[in-house]
Scaffold this motif. Structure first.
Motif, PDB file in Angstrom:
ATOM      1  N   MET A   1      44.462  51.306  38.059  1.00  0.00           N
ATOM      2  CA  MET A   1      43.719  50.094  38.364  1.00  0.00           C
ATOM      3  C   MET A   1      44.587  48.903  38.036  1.00  0.00           C
ATOM      4  SD  MET A   1      39.671  49.814  37.550  1.00  0.00           S
ATOM      5  CE  MET A   1      39.703  48.985  35.954  1.00  0.00           C
ATOM      6  N   SER A   2      44.693  47.968  38.967  1.00  0.00           N
ATOM      7  CA  SER A   2      45.553  46.809  38.724  1.00  0.00           C
ATOM      8  C   SER A   2      44.950  45.964  37.610  1.00  0.00           C
ATOM      9  CB  SER A   2      45.685  45.970  39.987  1.00  0.00           C
ATOM     10  OG  SER A   2      44.474  45.330  40.278  1.00  0.00           O
ATOM     11  N   GLU A   3      45.826  45.171  36.985  1.00  0.00           N
ATOM     12  CA  GLU A   3      45.379  44.284  35.918  1.00  0.00           C
ATOM     13  C   GLU A   3      44.344  43.304  36.456  1.00  0.00           C
ATOM     14  OE1 GLU A   3      47.723  41.454  32.816  1.00  0.00           O
ATOM     15  OE2 GLU A   3      48.929  42.906  33.936  1.00  0.00           O
ATOM     16  N   MET A   4      44.525  42.915  37.731  1.00  0.00           N
ATOM     17  CA  MET A   4      43.589  41.948  38.303  1.00  0.00           C
ATOM     18  C   MET A   4      42.181  42.542  38.390  1.00  0.00           C
ATOM     19  SD  MET A   4      43.730  39.997  41.921  1.00  0.00           S
ATOM     20  CE  MET A   4      45.242  39.127  41.507  1.00  0.00           C
ATOM     21  N   THR A   5      42.098  43.820  38.798  1.00  0.00           N
ATOM     22  CA  THR A   5      40.792  44.469  38.870  1.00  0.00           C
ATOM     23  C   THR A   5      40.139  44.490  37.496  1.00  0.00           C
ATOM     24  OG1 THR A   5      41.598  45.843  40.672  1.00  0.00           O
ATOM     25  CG2 THR A   5      39.617  46.582  39.556  1.00  0.00           C
ATOM     26  N   THR A   6      40.930  44.843  36.490  1.00  0.00           N
ATOM     27  CA  THR A   6      40.408  44.852  35.122  1.00  0.00           C
ATOM     28  C   THR A   6      39.946  43.455  34.721  1.00  0.00           C
ATOM     29  OG1 THR A   6      42.003  46.579  34.633  1.00  0.00           O
ATOM     30  CG2 THR A   6      40.950  45.517  32.752  1.00  0.00           C
ATOM     31  N   ASP A   7      40.760  42.462  35.056  1.00  0.00           N
ATOM     32  CA  ASP A   7      40.396  41.088  34.690  1.00  0.00           C
ATOM     33  C   ASP A   7      39.076  40.681  35.332  1.00  0.00           C
ATOM     34  OD1 ASP A   7      42.674  40.946  33.233  1.00  0.00           O
ATOM     35  OD2 ASP A   7      43.732  39.540  34.538  1.00  0.00           O
ATOM     36  N   ILE A   8      38.946  40.970  36.618  1.00  0.00           N
ATOM     37  CA  ILE A   8      37.719  40.573  37.324  1.00  0.00           C
ATOM     38  C   ILE A   8      36.508  41.262  36.727  1.00  0.00           C
ATOM     39  CG2 ILE A   8      36.498  40.734  39.543  1.00  0.00           C
ATOM     40  CD1 ILE A   8      39.208  40.366  40.902  1.00  0.00           C
ATOM     41  N   LEU A   9      36.672  42.550  36.444  1.00  0.00           N
ATOM     42  CA  LEU A   9      35.535  43.267  35.871  1.00  0.00           C
ATOM     43  C   LEU A   9      35.220  42.724  34.475  1.00  0.00           C
ATOM     44  CD1 LEU A   9      36.281  46.870  37.168  1.00  0.00           C
ATOM     45  CD2 LEU A   9      34.455  45.346  37.898  1.00  0.00           C
ATOM     46  N   GLU A  10      36.257  42.441  33.697  1.00  0.00           N
ATOM     47  CA  GLU A  10      36.000  41.911  32.344  1.00  0.00           C
ATOM     48  C   GLU A  10      35.321  40.543  32.403  1.00  0.00           C
ATOM     49  OE1 GLU A  10      39.518  42.121  29.980  1.00  0.00           O
ATOM     50  OE2 GLU A  10      39.176  44.237  29.503  1.00  0.00           O
ATOM     51  N   GLN A  11      35.749  39.723  33.360  1.00  0.00           N
ATOM     52  CA  GLN A  11      35.127  38.403  33.488  1.00  0.00           C
ATOM     53  C   GLN A  11      33.660  38.505  33.900  1.00  0.00           C
ATOM     54  OE1 GLN A  11      37.619  36.463  36.348  1.00  0.00           O
ATOM     55  NE2 GLN A  11      39.405  36.551  35.009  1.00  0.00           N
ATOM     56  N   ASN A  12      33.311  39.633  34.478  1.00  0.00           N
ATOM     57  CA  ASN A  12      31.933  39.789  34.941  1.00  0.00           C
ATOM     58  C   ASN A  12      31.070  40.643  34.029  1.00  0.00           C
ATOM     59  OD1 ASN A  12      31.361  38.436  37.677  1.00  0.00           O
ATOM     60  ND2 ASN A  12      33.482  39.151  37.820  1.00  0.00           N
ATOM     61  N   LEU A  13      31.624  41.051  32.888  1.00  0.00           N
ATOM     62  CA  LEU A  13      30.787  41.767  31.912  1.00  0.00           C
ATOM     63  C   LEU A  13      29.605  40.881  31.535  1.00  0.00           C
ATOM     64  CD1 LEU A  13      33.467  43.483  29.657  1.00  0.00           C
ATOM     65  CD2 LEU A  13      31.756  44.607  31.094  1.00  0.00           C
ATOM     66  N   GLY A  14      28.421  41.463  31.601  1.00  0.00           N
ATOM     67  CA  GLY A  14      27.227  40.695  31.253  1.00  0.00           C
ATOM     68  C   GLY A  14      26.640  39.948  32.432  1.00  0.00           C
ATOM     69  N   LYS A  15      27.327  40.044  33.597  1.00  0.00           N
ATOM     70  CA  LYS A  15      26.830  39.335  34.782  1.00  0.00           C
ATOM     71  C   LYS A  15      26.325  40.336  35.827  1.00  0.00           C
ATOM     72  CE  LYS A  15      29.736  35.387  33.854  1.00  0.00           C
ATOM     73  NZ  LYS A  15      31.145  34.985  34.012  1.00  0.00           N
ATOM     74  N   ILE A  16      25.552  39.807  36.760  1.00  0.00           N
ATOM     75  CA  ILE A  16      25.009  40.648  37.835  1.00  0.00           C
ATOM     76  C   ILE A  16      26.115  40.970  38.841  1.00  0.00           C
ATOM     77  CG2 ILE A  16      23.378  40.708  39.763  1.00  0.00           C
ATOM     78  CD1 ILE A  16      21.998  40.875  37.091  1.00  0.00           C
ATOM     79  N   VAL A  17      26.279  42.230  39.206  1.00  0.00           N
ATOM     80  CA  VAL A  17      27.217  42.617  40.269  1.00  0.00           C
ATOM     81  C   VAL A  17      26.471  43.454  41.306  1.00  0.00           C
ATOM     82  CG1 VAL A  17      29.256  42.589  38.776  1.00  0.00           C
ATOM     83  CG2 VAL A  17      27.988  44.722  39.060  1.00  0.00           C
ATOM     84  N   LEU A  18      27.020  43.441  42.503  1.00  0.00           N
ATOM     85  CA  LEU A  18      26.509  44.305  43.570  1.00  0.00           C
ATOM     86  C   LEU A  18      27.471  45.479  43.714  1.00  0.00           C
ATOM     87  CD1 LEU A  18      25.716  41.500  46.179  1.00  0.00           C
ATOM     88  CD2 LEU A  18      24.256  42.401  44.349  1.00  0.00           C
ATOM     89  N   VAL A  19      26.943  46.670  43.875  1.00  0.00           N
ATOM     90  CA  VAL A  19      27.772  47.863  44.002  1.00  0.00           C
ATOM     91  C   VAL A  19      27.327  48.630  45.240  1.00  0.00           C
ATOM     92  CG1 VAL A  19      28.526  49.984  42.877  1.00  0.00           C
ATOM     93  CG2 VAL A  19      27.992  47.977  41.490  1.00  0.00           C
ATOM     94  N   ARG A  20      28.282  48.906  46.101  1.00  0.00           N
ATOM     95  CA  ARG A  20      27.997  49.721  47.283  1.00  0.00           C
ATOM     96  C   ARG A  20      28.548  51.122  47.021  1.00  0.00           C
ATOM     97  NH1 ARG A  20      27.488  47.482  52.356  1.00  0.00           N
ATOM     98  NH2 ARG A  20      27.066  45.635  51.123  1.00  0.00           N
ATOM     99  N   LEU A  21      27.738  52.145  47.264  1.00  0.00           N
ATOM    100  CA  LEU A  21      28.160  53.529  47.017  1.00  0.00           C
ATOM    101  C   LEU A  21      28.378  54.273  48.328  1.00  0.00           C
ATOM    102  CD1 LEU A  21      25.719  54.576  44.131  1.00  0.00           C
ATOM    103  CD2 LEU A  21      27.981  53.526  43.966  1.00  0.00           C
ATOM    104  N   LYS A  22      29.202  55.306  48.270  1.00  0.00           N
ATOM    105  CA  LYS A  22      29.336  56.220  49.403  1.00  0.00           C
ATOM    106  C   LYS A  22      27.966  56.762  49.771  1.00  0.00           C
ATOM    107  CE  LYS A  22      34.002  57.417  48.182  1.00  0.00           C
ATOM    108  NZ  LYS A  22      34.842  58.156  47.249  1.00  0.00           N
ATOM    109  N   GLY A  23      27.716  56.921  51.052  1.00  0.00           N
ATOM    110  CA  GLY A  23      26.408  57.402  51.473  1.00  0.00           C
ATOM    111  C   GLY A  23      25.446  56.264  51.736  1.00  0.00           C
ATOM    112  N   GLY A  24      25.880  55.030  51.428  1.00  0.00           N
ATOM    113  CA  GLY A  24      25.100  53.890  51.858  1.00  0.00           C
ATOM    114  C   GLY A  24      24.209  53.251  50.818  1.00  0.00           C
ATOM    115  N   LYS A  25      24.132  53.840  49.616  1.00  0.00           N
ATOM    116  CA  LYS A  25      23.255  53.255  48.608  1.00  0.00           C
ATOM    117  C   LYS A  25      23.848  51.953  48.085  1.00  0.00           C
ATOM    118  CE  LYS A  25      21.169  56.192  45.779  1.00  0.00           C
ATOM    119  NZ  LYS A  25      19.793  56.036  46.290  1.00  0.00           N
ATOM    120  N   SER A  26      22.965  50.961  47.846  1.00  0.00           N
ATOM    121  CA  SER A  26      23.370  49.676  47.264  1.00  0.00           C
ATOM    122  C   SER A  26      22.641  49.467  45.945  1.00  0.00           C
ATOM    123  CB  SER A  26      23.010  48.527  48.206  1.00  0.00           C
ATOM    124  OG  SER A  26      23.758  48.585  49.388  1.00  0.00           O
TER     125      SER A  26
END
Lengths: 75, 75, 75, 75, 75, 75, 75
Positions: free
Chosen positions: B1-26
């Motif tokens: 995982m790139s450092e940028m991905t880690t940074d973005i996820l860390e900056q969003n700890l405690g915040k609402i995120v949207l996650v799309r899963l294989k098979g179409g679930k959101s």
């Protein structure tokens, strides 16, 4: 990942790329980051799967194993 | 995982995120934790696959290999 | 697996959890064990895929690569 | 594989277990052996996918990556 | 990847190749680069899935795990 | 692969086995070889998927990741 | 890959083999090369999926993870 792939992606940092995902989803966004698994960070992303009804996704992280192809826009 | 991905996820700890899963679930939930496989811990999660009939899931662990994309909400 | 994931699973040992599997199957059972691949041991398990016709499975071992998400029940 | 999974499988050596496979197939057979990938050896196996028309398979080797769940029968 | 595969791909650098992907998509493009996972860089690429309605993709990166077969054009 | 799996396969070298593959294909052939990935060499193989219309395949190599189960015939 | 698999493939170098791929595609071509992942190089290849409408593919590289089975023609 070949050096050429890395070079192409680096040259397109900050530019709009098209990304086709497994399952048929298409994305268009500004490439902000990537790693050797083709995990991608895109910003200003639109889901362009249905070209007549695109949806704004904004900043997203794409898990690389979903990527089929990445295409910089024509120069 | 790139450092940028880690940074973005860390900056969003405690915040609402949207996650799309294989098979179409959101999913929409508050990001509480993650690891390098994109295994996620979300709380106050709603299954938003059917936007007209969301379902409360509360605290969940998502196995990373199901993740297609993660999107922090627009700022 | 992040430490948080391990912590959440450990805190829920002996408690009822909901498990969603690839392919759409849903399980509800008491978490008896797990490992870093999310292989799970559940007891008193019901197959809750069809909520109007649940089926008793009792003690089961779930191979982790089938797991989509694990959800402790609301407190 | 967690020690508990190994313990449960060892305790059920020589006993009838139910096995659900990816793609929906169900098997019922006597557990004769297993390894850490959940490769299984079953004997006196019946294919119980169609409960009204079970088929005798006898001794079989199941490749572990097909396994969804393994269930010892209720005691 | 066998030495022969590498040789064939190297001999076709700069030439048009046909690529069939999982899921049925067909591409035709000039091979610009590759690595041992069969990640490919193609330029002047057309999506030839629907031969009566090809679409220009230009420069693309193909993630190797999607590739079914690669075919240099007949000499 | 457990020692028992190896033993069973070795005991059946030169004998007819039934092989079920992912995607529903069924094969019946004489086991000539195998390795730890369950790659198989079969001879005098019939494709028995459609039992009313079997097809002769003769000598074949089966890539192990397609195997669901292997069954020696009843003794 | 077992030594036997390697031997069979080596004995068939330069000969016509039949290859069945995941997803149902069938190929018939002259085996020119292979490696331990069952990546294949075939020449004079025909796509024989639709036996009433075969298509010439010529020289191709097949990514091994698509292979279900390889069959030398009957002697």
């Amino acid at each position: 990942m070949s050096e050429m792939t890395t070079d192409i992606l680096e040259q397109n940092l900050g530019k709009i790329v098209l990304v086709r995902l497994k399952g048929g989803k298409s994305l268009r966004g500004r490439l902000k980051g990537f790693d050797q698994h083709l995990n991608l960070v895109l910003e200003e992303t639109d889901d362009t799967t249905n070209i007549e009804n695109t949806r704004k996704l904004g900043l997203i992280i794409v898990r690389g194993d979903n990527v089929v192809l990445i295409s910089p826009p024509p120069r």
